[in-house]
Design an enzyme around this catalytic site. Structure first.
Site, PDB file in Angstrom:
ATOM      1  N   LYS A 193       0.846  -1.201   0.000  1.00 23.88           N
ATOM      2  CA  LYS A 193       0.000   0.000   0.000  1.00 23.88           C
ATOM      3  C   LYS A 193       0.879   1.249   0.000  1.00 23.88           C
ATOM      4  O   LYS A 193       1.913   1.277   0.660  1.00 23.88           O
ATOM      5  CB  LYS A 193      -0.880   0.007   1.256  1.00 23.88           C
ATOM      6  CG  LYS A 193      -1.765   1.243   1.392  1.00 23.88           C
ATOM      7  CD  LYS A 193      -2.598   1.193   2.671  1.00 23.88           C
ATOM      8  CE  LYS A 193      -1.952   1.972   3.795  1.00 23.88           C
ATOM      9  NZ  LYS A 193      -2.777   2.015   5.016  1.00 23.88           N
ATOM     10  N   ASP A 220      -6.456  -5.329  10.259  1.00 27.11           N
ATOM     11  CA  ASP A 220      -5.657  -4.102  10.368  1.00 27.11           C
ATOM     12  C   ASP A 220      -5.805  -3.585  11.787  1.00 27.11           C
ATOM     13  O   ASP A 220      -6.642  -4.071  12.556  1.00 27.11           O
ATOM     14  CB  ASP A 220      -6.146  -3.061   9.341  1.00 27.11           C
ATOM     15  CG  ASP A 220      -5.042  -2.072   8.957  1.00 27.11           C
ATOM     16  OD1 ASP A 220      -3.955  -2.109   9.576  1.00 27.11           O
ATOM     17  OD2 ASP A 220      -5.268  -1.246   8.062  1.00 27.11           O
ATOM     18  N   THR A 228      -8.374   1.894   2.943  1.00 20.55           N
ATOM     19  CA  THR A 228      -7.321   0.871   2.946  1.00 20.55           C
ATOM     20  C   THR A 228      -7.934  -0.522   2.803  1.00 20.55           C
ATOM     21  O   THR A 228      -7.535  -1.319   1.947  1.00 20.55           O
ATOM     22  CB  THR A 228      -6.510   0.969   4.263  1.00 20.55           C
ATOM     23  OG1 THR A 228      -5.863   2.233   4.284  1.00 20.55           O
ATOM     24  CG2 THR A 228      -5.493  -0.144   4.397  1.00 20.55           C
TER      25      THR A 228
END
Ligand code: R5P
Length: 296
Positions: A193, A220, A228
């Protein structure tokens, strides 16, 4: 032990505080708390805590500035009321993500927060799945980053998912993915990312993972805007994932994050009581209680 453990409930974490009190066997104190018409807050200890170990449970999620200042007021007042030692128990550590000056002139917000917390004379800072471990380097007192990912994974196990596969949306989440995969006895992978430092736009590059007939769990530390996780979810869907589950310690879910996640194909978003703006199936109380038992 010759002292009592007192769990003080911060205004942002009433449910979690009572769970921590229950898990530690500590006595809990409810503070007097009010907000004046101009927005300033008032905190008062209803009784002395002289000679006691006082853990203040106050997660600093939005409105983070208010929750943070309340934390500082409580820690300061606890010392005034004679606490032998205090611990700041802050599952969600606001401003941790700004752990450096990535552009010249930026305030290193995590450092400022650490300095303010230390200025209250507190001896311990406990947090959970901090978005950046680097943020803890600013503390000179005892600080600890605990993880609740094993508890989240244990909850996911109870959902009887089909051949689950764990994905980390970026390399920072690899330890979380590994922990979840270990608990679920399965495999994991991570995507790459990058985030534009000015616009905040998130770009994700996937990896070749065969997810056909498998439920994908994206783990996460925090979901803020949801971008995200959404990026990872879209790629996982293209790779054949059956169900998509987003599992994170801190569900900030700001603005239309939930819609963003739904549109990306996420079927379930799950997390913990580190943020008390919704009902969450997992409590971080056991990890906090264990850490408190170790330090006192
Ligand atoms: C930072 O890298 C964190 O670990 C999270 O991935 C990030 O903060 C999530 O933010 P958002 O939900 O806005 O994409």
């Amino acid at each position: 032990m010759s002292f009592a453990l007192i769990i003080v409930s911060g205004p942002a974490s009433p449910t979690l505080s009572s769970r921590v009190a229950h898990a530690t066997g500590g006595a809990s104190i409810q503070l007097e708390h009010k907000v004046f018409p101009d927005g300033e807050t008032y905190i008062r200890f209803p009784k002395s805590v002289a000679g006691e170990m006082v853990a203040v449970v106050q997660s600093c999620y939005p409105p983070q500035n208010k929750n943070l200042i309340d934390l500082l007021f409580i820690l300061d007042a606890a010392r005034d009321m004679g606490a032998k030692e205090t611990a700041a128990v802050v599952p969600y550590f606001a401003y941790a993500r700004q752990d450096d000056a990535y552009r010249i002139g930026e305030a290193i917000s995590a450092r400022t927060v650490a300095r303010m917390v230390e200025a209250t004379g507190t001896s311990h800072f406990l947090t959970v799945d901090v978005p950046s471990n680097k943020a803890l380097r600013f503390f000179t007192i005892h600080s600890e980053n605990l993880t609740c990912m094993n508890l989240i994974a244990a909850y996911l196990k109870s959902l009887s998912l089909q051949s689950p596969y764990v994905l980390a949306p970026d390399d920072g989440a690899i330890p979380l993915a590994k922990t979840a995969a270990d608990t679920l006895h399965t495999e994991y992978a991570w995507f790459e990312k990058s985030r534009d430092k000015i616009t905040g736009a998130v770009t994700t590059t996937g990896k070749d993972v065969d997810l056909r007939d498998r439920d994908a769990i994206v783990v996460d530390d925090v979901i803020s805007t949801g971008k995200t996780i959404a990026n990872t979810a879209r790629i996982a869907k293209r790779q054949g994932a059956r169900k998509l589950i987003a599992a994170c310690a801190h569900l900030l879910l700001v603005g239309d994050a939930e819609q963003t996640l739904r549109s990306a194909g996420v079927d379930l978003v799950t997390g913990t009581d580190s943020i008390e703006t919704g009902s969450r199936p997992v409590s971080v109380a056991p990890v906090l209680a264990e850490a408190l038992r170790k330090i006192w």
